[in-house]
Enzyme design. Structure first.
Site, PDB file in Angstrom:
ATOM      1  N   ASP A  67       0.741  -1.231  -0.026  1.00 15.12           N
ATOM      2  CA  ASP A  67      -0.168  -0.037   0.017  1.00 15.12           C
ATOM      3  C   ASP A  67       0.809   1.198  -0.057  1.00 15.12           C
ATOM      4  OD1 ASP A  67       0.906  -0.411   2.736  1.00 15.12           O
ATOM      5  OD2 ASP A  67      -1.005  -0.882   3.628  1.00 15.12           O
ATOM      6  N   ASN A 136      -7.266  -3.743  14.594  1.00 12.16           N
ATOM      7  CA  ASN A 136      -8.724  -4.047  14.147  1.00 12.16           C
ATOM      8  C   ASN A 136      -8.616  -5.185  13.385  1.00 12.16           C
ATOM      9  OD1 ASN A 136      -7.671  -2.767  12.074  1.00 12.16           O
ATOM     10  ND2 ASN A 136      -9.160  -1.125  11.971  1.00 12.16           N
ATOM     11  N   HIS A 138      -7.060  -5.206  10.411  1.00 12.46           N
ATOM     12  CA  HIS A 138      -6.779  -4.878   8.820  1.00 12.46           C
ATOM     13  C   HIS A 138      -5.425  -5.434   8.218  1.00 12.46           C
ATOM     14  CE1 HIS A 138      -4.577  -1.005  10.458  1.00 12.46           C
ATOM     15  NE2 HIS A 138      -3.836  -1.706   9.523  1.00 12.46           N
ATOM     16  N   GLU A 143      -9.495  -2.260   5.583  1.00 11.94           N
ATOM     17  CA  GLU A 143      -9.989  -1.856   6.842  1.00 11.94           C
ATOM     18  C   GLU A 143     -11.309  -2.740   7.118  1.00 11.94           C
ATOM     19  OE1 GLU A 143      -8.708  -0.033   9.037  1.00 11.94           O
ATOM     20  OE2 GLU A 143      -7.528   1.484   8.412  1.00 11.94           O
TER      21      GLU A 143
HETATM   22  C1  F6R Z   1       0.954  -1.505   6.182  1.00 11.11           C
HETATM   23  C2  F6R Z   1       0.172  -2.652   6.237  1.00 11.11           C
HETATM   24  C3  F6R Z   1      -0.606  -2.374   7.596  1.00 11.11           C
HETATM   25  C4  F6R Z   1       0.332  -2.868   8.843  1.00 11.11           C
HETATM   26  C5  F6R Z   1      -0.582  -2.859  10.140  1.00 11.11           C
HETATM   27  C6  F6R Z   1       0.174  -3.148  11.380  1.00 11.11           C
HETATM   28  O1  F6R Z   1       2.046  -1.493   4.834  1.00 11.11           O
HETATM   29  O2  F6R Z   1       0.231  -3.457   5.525  1.00 11.11           O
HETATM   30  O3  F6R Z   1      -1.567  -3.188   7.376  1.00 11.11           O
HETATM   31  O4  F6R Z   1       0.733  -4.106   8.631  1.00 11.11           O
HETATM   32  O5  F6R Z   1      -1.129  -1.410  10.208  1.00 11.11           O
HETATM   33  O6  F6R Z   1       1.033  -2.019  11.317  1.00 11.11           O
HETATM   34  P1  F6R Z   1       2.356  -2.304  12.735  1.00 11.11           P
HETATM   35  O7  F6R Z   1       3.169  -3.339  12.455  1.00 11.11           O
HETATM   36  O8  F6R Z   1       2.635  -0.828  12.829  1.00 11.11           O
HETATM   37  O9  F6R Z   1       1.520  -2.621  13.898  1.00 11.11           O
END
Ligand code: F6R
Length: 262
Positions: A67, A136, A138, A143
């Site tokens: 992303d 959550n 995602h 999301e």
């Molecule tokens: C970003 C992504 C997100 C993160 C998620 C966890 O490229 O794919 O889904 O993996 O927000 O983020 P952290 O590792 O910061 O807890």
């Protein structure tokens, strides 16, 4: 769903990096799907350290990031492209032309998403898709919602997600773009092998639901249950809610001994 639990983040990162190095030895033109976020940083730095010792070769590999924020150029310090440069790409020998990150400055975001899908297909699809997970549930920027989108798409970010990305924008959640581009759930599930990393106690609740709960758009990561080759790689804190009762159908629940974690 295979679940592997490591004593701590450090041994997790070392083991996963070694697996990626082996996969690259077996298939030098491996196609990797990559996340950003706090979770994979140790893994990326470990791959960098291994590369410095000549233990891993990315010269024929291809990467696709999950992303990117919309409305900022790849050179913007808050962009995921810049994050990847800092934490991985500058530390390994991947040729720039084999690095793929969605272009957040694209004038036609829809065309950019279509281009990305075509580029993944042209590369032969993703061999190993590495994922993180939000508290959550995602994955990428998919999301929780009433409906999920299959293909790479434009997405409006939740306030909570903008807040958790504030550090990339000088701590100011208002400076975080309101929209992003993200691989969709189908794009992610097309990866031949999926490895999801979760560390820390804040992830324990959603990991329990991913493993034991039903498949629901309210928890996008629950769709991983449909994939035939998925491994959840956890530290003990993230596994806390499933450790007491190992998940039905889990192929392995391995506790690595802390004495190996040097
Ligand atoms: C970003 C992504 C997100 C993160 C998620 C966890 O490229 O794919 O889904 O993996 O927000 O983020 P952290 O590792 O910061 O807890």
């Amino acid at each position: 769903m295979q679940v592997t639990v490591f004593h701590d983040e450090r041994i997790l990162a070392r083991t996963l990096a070694a697996h990626i190095a082996s996969a690259l030895t077996a298939k030098p033109d491996l196609v990797l799907g990559l996340p950003t976020g706090r979770t994979p940083i140790r893994l990326y730095h470990q791959l960098g350290a291994m590369h410095a010792k000549g233990q891993v070769d990315f010269s024929r590999a291809t990467t696709f990031n999950l992303d990117e924020f919309l409305g900022i150029p790849p050179g913007h310090p808050g962009s995921y492209r810049a994050f990847m440069q800092e934490h991985l790409f500058s530390r390994i020998n991947i040729p720039a032309e084999r690095i793929n990150v969605l272009n957040g400055a694209a004038t036609d975001p829809r065309a950019e998403c279509a281009r990305y899908e075509s580029a993944i297909a042209a590369a032969g699809g993703i061999d190993v898709q590495i994922l993180g997970i939000g508290t959550n549930g995602h994955i990428g920027f998919n999301e929780p919602a009433r409906e999920l989108v299959g293909a790479t798409h434009r997405v409006e970010l939740k306030t909570s997600t903008r807040r958790s990305n504030a550090a990339l924008f000088g701590g100011d959640a208002n400076a975080v773009p309101r929209e992003a581009l993200s691989m969709g759930m189908a794009t992610i599930l097309k990866g031949r092998r999926i490895v999801m990393i979760a560390t820390g106690k804040s992830k324990a609740g959603c990991i329990e639901r991913v493993v034991n709960g039903s498949i629901t758009t309210k928890l996008p990561a629950s769709f991983l249950q449909l994939h035939r080759d998925v491994e959840l790689v956890l530290d003990e804190a993230a596994a806390a809610a499933i450790s007491a009762a190992p998940p039905a159908g889990a192929k392995a629940l391995i506790h690595e001994d802390s004495k190996h974690s040097n």
